[in-house]
Scaffold this active site. Structure first.
Site, PDB file in Angstrom:
ATOM      1  N   SER A 152     -34.138  69.856  16.939  1.00 16.72           N
ATOM      2  CA  SER A 152     -33.381  68.693  16.446  1.00 16.72           C
ATOM      3  C   SER A 152     -32.446  68.204  17.539  1.00 16.72           C
ATOM      4  O   SER A 152     -32.037  68.993  18.406  1.00 16.72           O
ATOM      5  CB  SER A 152     -32.552  69.115  15.223  1.00 16.72           C
ATOM      6  N   TYR A 165     -26.339  74.791  10.858  1.00 12.53           N
ATOM      7  CA  TYR A 165     -27.620  74.128  11.155  1.00 12.53           C
ATOM      8  C   TYR A 165     -27.725  73.858  12.652  1.00 12.53           C
ATOM      9  O   TYR A 165     -28.744  74.157  13.281  1.00 12.53           O
ATOM     10  CB  TYR A 165     -27.733  72.828  10.348  1.00 12.53           C
TER      11      TYR A 165
HETATM   12  N1  LIG Z   1     -35.527  65.117   8.517  1.00 10.80           N
HETATM   13  C1  LIG Z   1     -34.723  65.067   9.562  1.00 10.80           C
HETATM   14  O1  LIG Z   1     -33.854  64.163   9.660  1.00 10.80           O
HETATM   15  C2  LIG Z   1     -34.863  66.062  10.675  1.00 10.80           C
HETATM   16  C3  LIG Z   1     -34.249  65.779  11.904  1.00 10.80           C
HETATM   17  C4  LIG Z   1     -34.363  66.697  12.953  1.00 10.80           C
HETATM   18  C5  LIG Z   1     -35.083  67.865  12.763  1.00 10.80           C
HETATM   19  N2  LIG Z   1     -35.660  68.120  11.558  1.00 10.80           N
HETATM   20  C6  LIG Z   1     -36.385  69.385  11.414  1.00 10.80           C
HETATM   21  O2  LIG Z   1     -37.717  69.113  11.085  1.00 10.80           O
HETATM   22  C7  LIG Z   1     -38.266  70.191  10.306  1.00 10.80           C
HETATM   23  C8  LIG Z   1     -38.949  69.615   9.071  1.00 10.80           C
HETATM   24  O3  LIG Z   1     -37.995  68.873   8.347  1.00 10.80           O
HETATM   25  P1  LIG Z   1     -38.383  67.849   7.185  1.00 10.80           P
HETATM   26  O4  LIG Z   1     -37.444  66.728   7.308  1.00 10.80           O
HETATM   27  O5  LIG Z   1     -39.844  67.599   7.152  1.00 10.80           O
HETATM   28  O6  LIG Z   1     -37.928  68.734   5.919  1.00 10.80           O
HETATM   29  P2  LIG Z   1     -38.507  68.857   4.421  1.00 10.80           P
HETATM   30  O7  LIG Z   1     -39.172  67.598   4.020  1.00 10.80           O
HETATM   31  O8  LIG Z   1     -37.387  69.395   3.600  1.00 10.80           O
HETATM   32  O9  LIG Z   1     -39.620  69.985   4.588  1.00 10.80           O
HETATM   33  C9  LIG Z   1     -39.271  71.297   4.945  1.00 10.80           C
HETATM   34  C10 LIG Z   1     -40.487  72.179   4.810  1.00 10.80           C
HETATM   35  O10 LIG Z   1     -40.108  73.532   5.136  1.00 10.80           O
HETATM   36  C11 LIG Z   1     -40.595  74.407   4.119  1.00 10.80           C
HETATM   37  N3  LIG Z   1     -39.770  75.601   4.018  1.00 10.80           N
HETATM   38  C12 LIG Z   1     -38.429  75.683   3.759  1.00 10.80           C
HETATM   39  N4  LIG Z   1     -38.047  76.963   3.672  1.00 10.80           N
HETATM   40  C13 LIG Z   1     -39.163  77.723   3.898  1.00 10.80           C
HETATM   41  C14 LIG Z   1     -39.415  79.122   3.922  1.00 10.80           C
HETATM   42  N5  LIG Z   1     -38.445  80.038   3.690  1.00 10.80           N
HETATM   43  N6  LIG Z   1     -40.672  79.553   4.168  1.00 10.80           N
HETATM   44  C15 LIG Z   1     -41.659  78.673   4.395  1.00 10.80           C
HETATM   45  N7  LIG Z   1     -41.499  77.327   4.374  1.00 10.80           N
HETATM   46  C16 LIG Z   1     -40.254  76.864   4.121  1.00 10.80           C
HETATM   47  C17 LIG Z   1     -40.542  73.539   2.857  1.00 10.80           C
HETATM   48  O11 LIG Z   1     -41.442  74.002   1.855  1.00 10.80           O
HETATM   49  P3  LIG Z   1     -41.033  74.974   0.645  1.00 10.80           P
HETATM   50  O12 LIG Z   1     -39.646  74.596   0.210  1.00 10.80           O
HETATM   51  O13 LIG Z   1     -42.100  74.700  -0.351  1.00 10.80           O
HETATM   52  O14 LIG Z   1     -41.115  76.348   1.210  1.00 10.80           O
HETATM   53  C18 LIG Z   1     -41.030  72.203   3.386  1.00 10.80           C
HETATM   54  O15 LIG Z   1     -42.440  72.161   3.413  1.00 10.80           O
HETATM   55  C19 LIG Z   1     -37.101  71.117  10.012  1.00 10.80           C
HETATM   56  O16 LIG Z   1     -37.106  72.203  10.904  1.00 10.80           O
HETATM   57  C20 LIG Z   1     -35.870  70.251  10.281  1.00 10.80           C
HETATM   58  O17 LIG Z   1     -34.754  71.018  10.678  1.00 10.80           O
HETATM   59  C21 LIG Z   1     -35.568  67.248  10.518  1.00 10.80           C
END
Ligand SMILES: NC(=O)c1ccc[n+]([C@@H]2O[C@H](COP(=O)([O-])OP(=O)(O)OC[C@H]3O[C@@H](n4cnc5c(N)ncnc54)[C@H](OP(=O)(O)O)[C@@H]3O)[C@@H](O)[C@H]2O)c1
Length: 246
Positions: A152, A165
């Protein structure tokens, strides 16, 4: 020390096995669709089996190859079970996308519960470590592979009311750059993608049309996994074109 032979690096994506963590929704779902469209067999993982089954169906309906494996990144046993299943079924893994992550935003660190800290670190930092521990040996044996860690911009900047985070993502960057040095001599390329705000359900409820779209991150993944064998991309930072609308 002799230089390892990396000449077998080139392999068509159609023959490759790719694991995506957090595949059920958001960035992980977009990345999974993209890797499947490129021809890879995509192993979809997260805790919510129903989301993975739905996604696997959608990928197959579009002519791609996907399998759903429920996995909790906080559990070493869960990761070992996946590794053994994939070893038996495919004998190798070519691409690992450590995407899953959780946030704990909106409060100062001194108000954070220690249990929430442990959960966040277990998911965002220990999870990628355990996945690399499980799957890097297969890549080393094959003398090829890609490990992509979704970090991130919060791993480069201070994040007020999101210190844990940010710490997990700063840590993931340090892990990524260091493991890249450990594995490059084996033909295994380790990269980070650092997005700004992405339009997913990750802690956001407001209109996300101005943000980076999950498909933009999938495009960065494609760029990395289709890189010529002679080099690797250490990190891609992705920013929304527009600043946040007030
Ligand atoms: N969205 C943003 O603005 C943003 C910005 C920068 C970086 N990121 C990074 O991008 C990545 C994906 O984010 P996103 O926005 O796509 O988030 P999201 O829509 O909340 O998806 C997160 C995914 O991680 C899975 N997950 C969470 N805890 C888990 C566990 N203990 N074991 C296995 N799977 C798990 C969730 O599935 P379950 O809950 O079903 O397990 C879900 O499929 C993350 O690492 C986040 O930090 C996001």
């Amino acid at each position: 020390m002799t230089t390892p032979d990396c000449s077998q690096n080139f392999l068509p994506l159609a023959s490759q096995i790719a694991i995506v963590t957090g595949a059920g929704r958001g960035i992980g779902a977009a990345v999974s669709h993209r890797l499947a469209a490129l021809g890879a067999t995509v192993v979809l993982t997260s805790r919510t089996a129903g989301q993975l089954e739905e996604l696997a169906e959608a990928i197959r309906a579009a002519g791609g190859k996907a399998e759903a494996h429920a996995l909790d990144l906080r559990s070493e046993e869960s990761i070992t079970a996946l590794m053994q299943a994939l070893k038996e079924r495919h004998g190798r893994v070519d691409i690992l996308v450590n995407n899953a992550g959780i946030g704990s935003l909106g409060h100062p660190l001194h108000e954070m519960d220690p249990g929430a800290w442990n959960d966040l670190m277990a998911t965002n930092l220990r999870g990628p470590y355990l996945m690399i521990r499980a799957f890097a040996p297969m890549m080393i044996a094959a003398r090829r592979g890609h490990i992509l860690n979704i970090a991130s911009l919060a791993g480069h900047n201070p994040l007020k009311n999101g210190a844990a985070y940010a710490a997990s993502k700063w840590g993931l960057n340090g892990l990524t750059y260091s493991v890249a040095e450990e594995l490059r001599d084996y033909g295994v390329r380790v990269s980070a993608i650092a997005p700004g705000s992405v339009n997913t359900s990750f802690g956001h409820t407001e209109d996300g049309s101005w943000k980076i779209q999950p498909e933009d991150i999938a495009a960065a993944v494609e760029l990395i996994v289709t890189q010529a064998d002679s080099s690797f991309i250490s990190e891609i930072k992705v920013r929304p074109l527009q600043k946040k609308k007030s």
